[in-house]
Design an enzyme around this catalytic site. Structure first.
Site, PDB file in Angstrom:
ATOM      1  N   ARG A  13      55.891  30.987  50.036  1.00  0.00           N
ATOM      2  CA  ARG A  13      56.295  30.707  48.603  1.00  0.00           C
ATOM      3  C   ARG A  13      55.608  30.431  47.901  1.00  0.00           C
ATOM      4  O   ARG A  13      55.371  29.733  46.399  1.00  0.00           O
ATOM      5  CB  ARG A  13      57.167  29.011  49.209  1.00  0.00           C
ATOM      6  CG  ARG A  13      57.125  27.605  47.989  1.00  0.00           C
ATOM      7  CD  ARG A  13      58.257  26.644  48.218  1.00  0.00           C
ATOM      8  NE  ARG A  13      57.435  25.600  49.178  1.00  0.00           N
ATOM      9  CZ  ARG A  13      57.539  24.481  50.290  1.00  0.00           C
ATOM     10  NH1 ARG A  13      59.384  24.634  49.831  1.00  0.00           N
ATOM     11  NH2 ARG A  13      56.840  23.749  50.698  1.00  0.00           N
ATOM     12  N   TYR A  14      53.560  30.139  48.226  1.00  0.00           N
ATOM     13  CA  TYR A  14      53.157  29.824  47.149  1.00  0.00           C
ATOM     14  C   TYR A  14      52.085  30.383  47.294  1.00  0.00           C
ATOM     15  O   TYR A  14      52.344  32.219  48.437  1.00  0.00           O
ATOM     16  CB  TYR A  14      51.998  28.791  47.639  1.00  0.00           C
ATOM     17  CG  TYR A  14      52.625  27.671  47.550  1.00  0.00           C
ATOM     18  CD1 TYR A  14      53.050  26.371  47.319  1.00  0.00           C
ATOM     19  CD2 TYR A  14      52.651  26.749  49.425  1.00  0.00           C
ATOM     20  CE1 TYR A  14      53.917  25.317  46.680  1.00  0.00           C
ATOM     21  CE2 TYR A  14      53.280  25.552  49.509  1.00  0.00           C
ATOM     22  CZ  TYR A  14      54.037  24.788  48.056  1.00  0.00           C
ATOM     23  OH  TYR A  14      54.401  23.568  48.323  1.00  0.00           O
ATOM     24  N   CYS A  54      61.829  15.909  67.383  1.00  0.00           N
ATOM     25  CA  CYS A  54      61.381  14.809  66.518  1.00  0.00           C
ATOM     26  C   CYS A  54      62.584  14.878  65.906  1.00  0.00           C
ATOM     27  O   CYS A  54      63.169  15.399  65.087  1.00  0.00           O
ATOM     28  CB  CYS A  54      59.942  14.220  65.368  1.00  0.00           C
ATOM     29  SG  CYS A  54      58.741  15.248  66.056  1.00  0.00           S
ATOM     30  N   CYS A  91      63.290  15.799  62.068  1.00  0.00           N
ATOM     31  CA  CYS A  91      62.223  17.389  62.045  1.00  0.00           C
ATOM     32  C   CYS A  91      63.127  17.653  61.093  1.00  0.00           C
ATOM     33  O   CYS A  91      64.246  17.630  60.409  1.00  0.00           O
ATOM     34  CB  CYS A  91      62.221  18.669  63.683  1.00  0.00           C
ATOM     35  SG  CYS A  91      61.995  19.906  62.573  1.00  0.00           S
ATOM     36  N   ASP A 133      61.819  14.491  54.556  1.00  0.00           N
ATOM     37  CA  ASP A 133      63.076  15.414  54.625  1.00  0.00           C
ATOM     38  C   ASP A 133      63.957  15.199  54.113  1.00  0.00           C
ATOM     39  O   ASP A 133      64.507  14.462  55.022  1.00  0.00           O
ATOM     40  CB  ASP A 133      62.543  16.887  54.526  1.00  0.00           C
ATOM     41  CG  ASP A 133      61.352  17.135  53.907  1.00  0.00           C
ATOM     42  OD1 ASP A 133      60.819  17.088  52.767  1.00  0.00           O
ATOM     43  OD2 ASP A 133      60.403  17.715  55.261  1.00  0.00           O
ATOM     44  N   LYS A 138      56.380  21.405  47.278  1.00  0.00           N
ATOM     45  CA  LYS A 138      55.300  20.124  47.781  1.00  0.00           C
ATOM     46  C   LYS A 138      54.920  19.586  46.078  1.00  0.00           C
ATOM     47  O   LYS A 138      54.138  20.018  45.881  1.00  0.00           O
ATOM     48  CB  LYS A 138      54.343  19.880  49.253  1.00  0.00           C
ATOM     49  CG  LYS A 138      54.596  20.442  50.433  1.00  0.00           C
ATOM     50  CD  LYS A 138      54.169  20.061  51.207  1.00  0.00           C
ATOM     51  CE  LYS A 138      54.731  20.515  52.546  1.00  0.00           C
ATOM     52  NZ  LYS A 138      54.840  22.155  52.880  1.00  0.00           N
TER      53      LYS A 138
HETATM   54  C1  LIG Z   1      53.811  23.266  52.987  1.00  0.00           C
HETATM   55  C2  LIG Z   1      54.017  25.171  52.913  1.00  0.00           C
HETATM   56  C3  LIG Z   1      52.813  24.762  52.524  1.00  0.00           C
HETATM   57  C4  LIG Z   1      51.402  24.522  52.435  1.00  0.00           C
HETATM   58  O1  LIG Z   1      51.110  23.533  51.837  1.00  0.00           O
HETATM   59  P1  LIG Z   1      50.081  22.978  51.774  1.00  0.00           P
HETATM   60  O2  LIG Z   1      50.112  22.734  50.142  1.00  0.00           O
HETATM   61  O3  LIG Z   1      49.133  24.078  51.313  1.00  0.00           O
HETATM   62  O4  LIG Z   1      49.680  22.308  52.546  1.00  0.00           O
HETATM   63  C5  LIG Z   1      52.476  26.295  52.737  1.00  0.00           C
HETATM   64  N1  LIG Z   1      53.720  27.163  52.583  1.00  0.00           N
HETATM   65  C6  LIG Z   1      55.043  26.445  53.484  1.00  0.00           C
HETATM   66  C7  LIG Z   1      56.833  27.261  52.749  1.00  0.00           C
HETATM   67  C8  LIG Z   1      55.385  25.152  53.161  1.00  0.00           C
HETATM   68  O5  LIG Z   1      56.724  24.825  52.560  1.00  0.00           O
HETATM   69  S1  SF4 Z   2      59.062  21.211  64.047  1.00  0.00           S
HETATM   70 FE1  SF4 Z   2      59.936  19.181  63.950  1.00  0.00          FE
HETATM   71  S2  SF4 Z   2      60.520  19.194  66.346  1.00  0.00           S
HETATM   72 FE2  SF4 Z   2      58.635  20.146  66.691  1.00  0.00          FE
HETATM   73  S3  SF4 Z   2      57.039  18.423  66.672  1.00  0.00           S
HETATM   74 FE3  SF4 Z   2      57.131  19.683  64.333  1.00  0.00          FE
HETATM   75  S4  SF4 Z   2      58.845  17.481  63.695  1.00  0.00           S
HETATM   76 FE4  SF4 Z   2      58.943  18.190  65.729  1.00  0.00          FE
END
Ligand SMILES: *Cc1c(COP(=O)(O)O)cnc(C)c1O
Ligand code: SF4
Length: 338
Positions: free
Chosen positions: A89-90, A106, A109, A270, A314
């Site tokens: 994504r980045y 979780c 999740c 989320d 994020k």
């Molecule tokens: C959360 C995430 C990251 C990591 O983001 P940081 O801000 O570097 O911690 C990288 N790629 C994806 C797709 C994410 O969801």
């Molecule tokens: S991926 Fe989801 S279910 Fe698995 S440890 Fe992380 S938050 Fe919990």
């Protein structure tokens, strides 16, 4: 140590669910996987209806209450999925997901629709395709191994992955997102450390949400990683009725720091399906961040972030201390001109 609980009958046997709720819970577990490690099960106080460990892992009929704004793929992984197991994504970093299995599931999740699904398991040739993708994309400076929980892999399997990534010149950092050190601490042993050792900088980001998770075994597992030269950062999900008050949140942040883990992200919960009962408002999260600032060490400050639905990434959503007139607010709420 007790075995991992994986079925509703297991939970009934351990008195963790009410038999009257079973029909509803049956529907829940058809969609969303269930697992509670012995280590987590031991922490649950069955006499406390608000037990913070139970709330995180024991399924609830509230998960069937799905709101219009909740999504199957809340953070837009699918939008940026390049090949199986890679979400890019980045520009400078990508996710690599070799497993979608976790030691615990979780209930809140963000990947709750995916984790635990055997159809999501990545095959050896697909892993090769994922490595090829990383190899071909020279802009990838950091690979974040996530899932699922990568530390559920056997050390030998993990070692293969680390060795392969270590050989890719432009990858300078490997980050591992995990809950294993707190939920299944015994997996962090000499073989695991050996698997993680390589020439690149390896970071471990620990997901923990409540100070109770810091048992002596968890503290030891983190120390083993850090003493081996692996720096740790934290990730916490802000959860209603679990850690959304300043006493619990500040104690948790201090637990991280005491154990040499730098608080990194506090995630706004989320919009995964059936997680409304866990979600605070962003205003509530900002208020907590204001309470942390100034009163607790600067080391104890995470960044409060929200992952924008649809795959936009994020962004920090913490309180703002400068207003439109350019006045700055101090931590006690007094305004000052600049
Ligand atoms: C959360 C995430 C990251 C990591 O983001 P940081 O801000 O570097 O911690 C990288 N790629 C994806 C797709 C994410 O969801
Ligand atoms: S991926 Fe989801 S279910 Fe698995 S440890 Fe992380 S938050 Fe919990």
């Amino acid at each position: 140590m007790n075995k991992t609980l994986r079925t509703l009958p297991d939970l009934v046997q351990h008195d963790l669910v009410d038999e009257n709720d079973l029909p509803a819970l049956q529907t829940v577990v058809e969609d969303f996987s269930l697992a509670i490690t012995g280590q987590m099960q031991q922490l649950i106080d069955k006499n406390n209806p608000d037990d913070p460990i139970s709330k995180q892992f024991v399924p609830s009929a509230q998960e069937l209450d799905i709101k219009d704004n909740e999504r199957v793929d809340p953070i837009g992984d699918e939008v940026h999925k390049k090949v199986k197991g890679i979400v890019h994504r980045y520009p400078d970093r990508c996710l690599f997901m070799p497993v979608l299995v976790c030691p615990v599931y979780c209930r809140f999740c963000f990947r709750k629709e995916k984790v635990g699904e055997s159809s999501e398991t990545i095959a050896p040739d697909e892993i090769e395709t994922a490595f090829d993708y990383i190899e071909q994309h020279k802009e990838i400076w950091e690979v974040i191994i996530t899932g699922g929980d990568p530390l559920i892999l056997k050390p030998a399997a993990l070692k293969k992955i680390i060795t392969r990534l270590n050989a890719i010149e432009h990858v300078e950092v490997i980050r591992i997102h995990t809950r294993v050190p707190v939920v299944d601490s015994k997996r962090i042993n000499a073989a695991m450390i050996d698997a993680l050792k390589c020439d690149k900088a390896v970071f471990v980001a620990l997901h923990a949400n409540h100070p109770e998770e810091f048992t002596p075994a968890a503290i030891k597992a983190c120390a083993i990683l850090i003493d081996a030269g692996i720096p740790m950062v934290s990730q916490t999900v802000l959860l209603k009725g679990i850690n959304d008050n300043i006493e619990v949140l500040s104690t948790l942040m201090r637990c991280f720091i005491k154990n040499r883990i730098k608080p990194y992200y506090l995630h706004h919960c989320d919009l995964a399906r059936g997680t409304q009962h866990f979600r605070t408002t962003i205003a509530e999260g900002q208020k907590l961040m204001r309470q942390l600032r100034g009163r607790f060490s600067g080391l104890c400050q995470p960044i409060y972030v929200f992952d924008i639905p649809g795959g936009y990434g994020k962004v920090p959503v913490g309180p703002v201390y400068i207003n439109a007139e350019g006045n700055i607010e101090d931590y006690q709420g007094q305004l000052h001109s600049t």
